[in-house]
Design an enzyme around this catalytic site. Structure first.
Site, short mmCIF file in Angstrom:
data_model
loop_
_atom_site.label_atom_id
_atom_site.label_comp_id
_atom_site.label_asym_id
_atom_site.label_seq_id
_atom_site.Cartn_x
_atom_site.Cartn_y
_atom_site.Cartn_z
N HIS A 213 33.43 50.13 34.72
CA HIS A 213 34.67 49.38 34.45
C HIS A 213 34.40 47.90 34.20
O HIS A 213 35.21 47.21 33.60
CB HIS A 213 35.72 49.60 35.53
CG HIS A 213 35.54 48.82 36.79
ND1 HIS A 213 34.59 49.14 37.73
CD2 HIS A 213 36.18 47.73 37.28
CE1 HIS A 213 34.67 48.29 38.73
NE2 HIS A 213 35.63 47.42 38.50
N HIS A 276 27.06 47.81 37.19
CA HIS A 276 27.81 46.67 36.64
C HIS A 276 26.89 45.51 36.23
O HIS A 276 26.95 45.01 35.11
CB HIS A 276 28.81 46.14 37.67
CG HIS A 276 29.74 47.18 38.21
ND1 HIS A 276 30.23 48.19 37.44
CD2 HIS A 276 30.28 47.36 39.44
CE1 HIS A 276 31.03 48.95 38.17
NE2 HIS A 276 31.08 48.46 39.40
C1 BG6 Z 1 33.18 49.22 42.28
C2 BG6 Z 1 32.37 49.30 43.54
O1 BG6 Z 1 32.47 49.84 41.24
O2 BG6 Z 1 33.42 47.87 41.96
C3 BG6 Z 1 33.08 48.56 44.67
O3 BG6 Z 1 32.21 50.66 43.91
C4 BG6 Z 1 33.44 47.17 44.25
O4 BG6 Z 1 32.28 48.53 45.83
C5 BG6 Z 1 34.18 47.19 42.93
O5 BG6 Z 1 34.25 46.61 45.26
C6 BG6 Z 1 34.48 45.80 42.43
O6 BG6 Z 1 35.28 45.89 41.29
P1 BG6 Z 1 36.32 44.75 40.95
O7 BG6 Z 1 36.94 45.22 39.68
O8 BG6 Z 1 37.30 44.70 42.10
O9 BG6 Z 1 35.55 43.48 40.83
#
Ligand code: BG6
Length: 801
Positions: A213, A276
């Protein structure tokens, strides 16, 4: 006919207009079609938080264009209960703030009418779903354009669902199928490969969309377009000559409470860095394709960037764990009182990209839970060549060349609190798409990474959009560049798995969490390594790591097989060996003008090569000749080749004249190690020609668990005695064919160093300590330089067990 002759131009125009209209009609017909979107896990957390809203946004964006839609929320729950839960998730759908409330209500109503819940449990349920879609399409006289299945379910459920979709939910010819998966995609390279193989047996690569994402976050999605639109300004800057370092950061204030059963298995590296942060790293580091809107080109360039990543080792990373974690784990996992987890909740990793563009530029990836603030950003910090004579108060405000020069892709949160792209005013004014990004209004007092906002040209998206709505739109439009292909996924695991293995038993540094952590987790880049900048303080609670630390031991000096033995913890041992090699080199160069060094391959010397490459800047490389002790009969570019290891861990980091590099000629006349090609004789000839008396200044050997050394193996007499300097041998291990220096040649060396590391060597170390000179049984026991010196370097695990 007459008319045509009189007005030929008019006829031509009419014909063209008719054709254009016809093609337009055909195209419109071609484009119009029905899309069914099936959300599996429709009542789960992700669906409630993001996916329904994302699907609604997709509907808002696409309604009235070329497609009609139906949305099928699915789960295991029985219809009535399931529908209730789903309806709850749908209640909170919202429209963009600039949409009139009445219009919003109307569209929401339409969306709800197009959405239905269904239980998907049995193979029959899937068949019924497919039949219902077909019936609807037929009944409404539509053409089916495609089906999207979004797997918002735990990965253990993937394979069953995939099987059902493949066997009964594929649309008919001419319509596409897209299946969307959420991480985790495996736990390491092997499990990722297994899952990929299973899914690959049901779906084509182009049908699969693996979501990360972060690739949908606006500032991240803009990295490539930004690089593309500012090519002119960036062309000369985006490289090792100008970039000082790159930081890719995701700090969180939340901890892992409530998700420990997941977190305990994954930890921060698997949860955030492997996916990520690595994806972002690729967007920064990859070569920019000519056409950044071509998915295929972007994915290809990304894969090439993966190939340039230098392998990680223990010294590349530091890990931490917030203090309350183990207690939370005991509670959530019902573990006994004495249980302490080793799972890292914080990690900093230093990555290097071995390419002409990035050689030597440190990329730091960092993420952690329970930190002092929530913020995500990528910061490209440029070298500043300005040498400012004037006092700071006379600097041109905001754009002085004396100020830091940086580009920041601000992903979100932090002081700025929204996505943004910031370029220091002393760099250039960037160009961003005017219809979607605008300059940020000045906010007095606001500072970004320590500098006032006024230092930057700062741009933000006109409309903030959630990552999932962007990704759903990309799935709908078949834009694959925002997703993780199988090759991409495996390349990433390939990169991370060795580090994860080496950290498996590492005790993370405990930190209190929040602001109390202070500078306990501050990092320092030192040569090729990353470390905490503060010494480890007293443990906050007694950790599981009460094992002795390297500092508890002195380097041990003793004798082994009547020769000097140096024993220490691995790091110290390697550093001692590297210093000894450098001392020999300096001495040889001083006396003879050159240093002939013969090196073994395999895994033990890798750390030594890295140490020599990164920590020995006075090494006389320009006067050093590098030879191979042995080689596997594979092409030199093969990952199994000893020369390849030397290239990856040493040669590419130092400056050695090409003519001083002497790989073994195992690959001649398009074949490997054929006797007739006389490779061994050629190498022997080269040694005789260049090395006085064929006596190397230093030969580095290892010792196998069977007592082999170089590629001289027990029970095989070749190379143990006789005149031959270089021999072809047979190994019991793959690849079987080898080329090796012979024992007599090794024993002519002025110095022989034998490096033995790791617990697996314990038994052979014990055995060889007791035996006499029996090279046929244990070739290593035949190493006894006739007039040179032999020194053993063993780590404690090999020596003491
Ligand atoms: C997720 C992780 O992919 O991304 C989480 O599993 C993390 O641990 C999250 O908190 C963070 O995403 P965002 O969009 O809140 O920065």
């Amino acid at each position: 006919m007459v008319g045509r002759c009189r007005h030929p131009g008019l006829w031509k125009m009419l014909t063209v207009a008719m054709c254009v209209a016809l093609v337009g009609c055909l195209q419109a017909q071609e484009l119009r079609g029905h899309v069914s979107i099936v959300l599996l896990g429709a009542t789960g957390d992700l669906a409630k938080k993001y996916l329904w809203q994302g699907l609604f946004q997709l509907y808002l964006d696409e309604v009235g264009k070329d497609h009609s839609f139906s949305f099928h929320g699915a789960a295991l729950t029985a219809p009535e209960q399931g529908w209730k839960l789903m309806a709850k998730a749908l209640e909170s759908l919202s429209c963009p703030s600039d949409m009139a409330p009445s219009h919003c209500a109307e569209l929401k109503d339409q969306f709800l009418r197009l959405s239905q819940y269904r239980q998907l449990k049995t193979a029959e349920d899937y068949r019924t779903l497919s039949k219902d879609i077909e019936a609807q399409v037929k009944q409404e006289d539509l053409r089916e354009a495609g089906r999207i299945f979004y797997f918002s379910v735990p990965p253990f459920a993937y394979v069953d669902i995939a099987r059902n979709i493949n066997s009964s939910c594929r649309p008919g010819p001419g319509a596409w199928l897209r299946v969307v998966f959420e991480k985790p995609f495996g736990h390491d390279h092997l499990s990722a490969q297994q899952l990929a193989t299973e899914l690959g047996s049901f779906f084509q690569e182009e049908e699969m969309y693996r979501v990360d994402h972060y690739l949908g976050k606006q500032a991240v999605a803009q990295i490539l377009p930004f690089r593309d639109q500012n090519r002119k300004a960036l062309d000369g800057l985006w490289n090792r000559h100008h970039v000082e370092r790159v930081e890719i950061i995701m700090k969180e204030t939340v901890d892992a409470e409530g998700r420990i059963s997941f977190y305990e298995e994954y930890g921060v590296i698997r949860d955030v860095l492997q996916n990520h942060l690595t994806e972002i790293l690729m967007l920064v580091a990859m070569e920019l394709p000519l056409n950044v809107s071509s998915s295929a080109a972007v994915l290809q360039h990304k894969l090439e960037a993966f190939r340039g990543l230098r392998g990680l080792n223990k010294g590349s990373a530091v890990v931490g764990q917030y203090q309350a974690y183990s207690a939370q784990a005991r509670r959530e996992l019902q573990k006994p009182e004495g249980f302490h987890s080793l799972t890292p909740t914080f990690a900093g990793v230093l990555v290097h990209v071995d390419s002409l563009r990035w050689e030597g530029v440190p990329f730091t990836l960092m993420s952690g839970k329970a930190l002092d603030e929530r913020v995500g950003y990528v910061r490209v910090l440029f070298k500043n060549q300005a040498f400012c004579i004037q006092h700071e108060r006379h600097w041109a405000p905001e754009q002085s060349p004396c100020l830091p020069r940086q580009i920041i892709f601000h992903i979100g949160h932090g002081e700025l609190s929204h996505p943004a792209i910031l370029v220091s005013r002393n760099l250039f004014r960037p160009s961003l798409p005017a219809h979607s990004w605008a300059e940020v209004q000045e906010r007095p007092g606001l500072r970004v990474l320590g500098r006032p906002l006024s230092d930057f040209y700062a741009y933000s998206p006109l409309r903030e959009r959630d990552a999932y709505s962007i990704l759903l739109s990309h799935i709908f439009h078949g834009r694959k560049e925002s997703f993780i292909t199988t090759e991409n996924l495996l390349a990433s695991w390939d990169f991370w798995t060795p580090l994860l293995d080496s950290l498996a038993h590492e005790v993370p540094r405990l930190y209190p969490g929040g602001a109390d952590t202070g500078c306990l987790l501050d990092l320092e880049l030192n040569g090729g390594h990353l470390s905490f900048s503060q010494q480890q303080p007293e443990q906050l609670v007694p950790g599981p790591g009460s094992a002795p630390k390297p500092s508890d031991f002195q380097v041990l000096r003793a004798r082994y097989r009547e020769s000097p033995l140096i024993s220490a913890w691995p790091e110290e041992l390697i550093s001692r060996l590297a210093s000894d090699i450098e001392a020999s080199a300096l001495q040889a160069v001083q006396h003879f003008g050159k240093f002939h060094l013969a090196l073994s391959g395999g895994s033990s010397p890798i750390a030594l090569f890295q140490q020599l490459a990164m920590g020995h800047y006075s090494f006389p490389w320009a006067h050093t000749h590098l030879w191979l002790v042995d080689e596997r009969c594979v092409p030199l570019s093969d990952p199994d080749s000893n020369f390849q290891g030397l290239q990856a861990h040493l040669l590419q980091h130092i400056r050695l004249p090409y003519y001083n590099i002497h790989p073994m000629p195992v690959h001649l006349h398009q074949r490997l190690c054929a006797e007739e090609d006389q490779g061994a004789q050629t190498y022997a000839g080269e040694i005789s020609a260049l090395v006085a008396n064929s006596s190397f200044d230093l030969v580095l050997l290892g010792m196998g668990t069977d007592g082999h050394t170089a590629s001289l193996f027990p029970q095989s007499p070749t190379g143990l005695d006789g005149e031959q300097l270089v021999v072809l041998t047979q190994s019991p291990f793959r690849p079987h064919q080898r080329m090796s220096l012979s024992l007599p040649l090794i024993n002519r060396a002025k110095k022989v160093a034998v490096l033995v590391m790791g617990r697996t060597k314990r038994d052979i170390t014990m055995l060889v300590s007791r035996v006499g000179q029996e090279p046929r049984k244990w070739p290593i026991s035949g190493v006894l330089p006739s007039s040179g010196q032999l020194v053993w370097y063993m780590d404690y695990e090999a020596f003491l067990g």
